[in-house]
Design a protein around this motif. Structure first.
Motif: not given
Length: 276
Positions: A24-31, A75-84
């Motif tokens: 759906i998103t075209g991003e591949h870091s969901w795992v 992971f969160a502070r590096k922006g891993g959960y943000a879009p993109g």
């Protein structure tokens, strides 16, 4: 077997969810985004199946929760959960592979293989569930070692975080950062100290399961073994990108241990300290 079946259903669910979201998103870091969360669920399923009455399983669940909380924060502070917030390595890999081949890679490696691996590294809890023996001194020693590795990974990630903040500030000020990659602190002893400490924690969890069974000959060793293999492959790929960006990285590779912290080799250029 019942808690293991519950874990299998969780595995099927997260595989389906991460695959659909990648399409759906075209991003591949969901795992990557669920990496620090799903093992907690697996281990707590086994602990909960005893009614939280088994001290060893509760200890294992608490240790994995601490691991997950630290990793989630970093992971969160590096922006891993943000879009993109996709891992830059997937973008590089997409550029090297045909689109159809990458989609197969996404399904079978990124989604299925990595999610199965997350279950496998959690299965020492199954060993402990099947061998509910009294908690002993060796369990406590191993728990302390686990926490020491957790602290080590926290320090390595903080050093990396501080360096990249400094580097970003240098670029924003119109200056060329020197050095261009981190070479000091724990990164003077290992090119990837955070990788070392991450793997070491799961090897310790495996050993805690072994203490429950009274034998180191447990099939669940496949989890930390495959995790180690994944990190070796990741290191090779990551460093190929680093060498293409920074020619001086070759000298850093020459003098510095790849993963296991060790004394730097003598000779050649010394590591450069960032000017603050």
């Amino acid at each position: 077997m019942e808690p293991f079946l519950i874990c299998l259903w969780i595995l099927i669910g997260v595989c389906a969810l991460t695959w659909v979201l990648s399409l759906i998103t075209g991003e591949h870091s969901w795992v990557d985004r669920i990496w620090s969360l799903v093992p907690l669920a697996y281990v707590w399923v086994f602990a909960g199946a005893t009614g939280l009455s088994d001290p060893r399983l509760v200890l294992m669940a608490v240790l994995v929760t601490l691991w997950g909380a630290r990793l989630t924060f970093n992971f969160a502070r590096k922006g891993g959960y943000a879009p993109g917030g996709e891992d830059y390595r997937w973008e590089v890999l997409r550029g090297r592979m045909p689109a159809a081949a990458f989609q197969l890679f996404n399904l079978f490696f990124i989604v299925i293989y990595q999610n199965v691996l997350l279950l496998l590294i959690s299965l020492p809890a199954w060993t402990a569930y099947e061998h509910r023996t009294p908690l002993g001194p060796l369990d406590i020693v191993l728990a302390v070692v686990f926490l020491a590795f957790l602290v080590g990974e926290t320090v390595a990630d903080q050093q990396q975080w501080d360096f990249h903040r400094w580097k970003k500030a240098e670029v924003a000020a119109g200056r060329t950062p020197s050095p261009r990659f981190l070479q000091t602190g724990l990164f003077r002893l290992s090119r990837h100290p955070n990788f070392f400490f991450e793997q070491a924690q799961w090897w310790v969890l495996f050993l805690i399961g072994c203490t429950a069974a009274g034998s180191i000959l447990q099939w669940t060793v496949i989890g930390p073994l495959l995790l180690t293999g994944l990190f070796i492959g990741s290191t090779v790929f990551t460093e190929s990108i680093s060498r293409s960006r920074y020619p001086e990285y070759v000298e850093y590779q020459r003098r510095t241990s790849p993963i296991v912290p060790w004394f730097p080799r003598r000779g050649g250029a010394e590591p450069v300290t960032a000017s603050r």
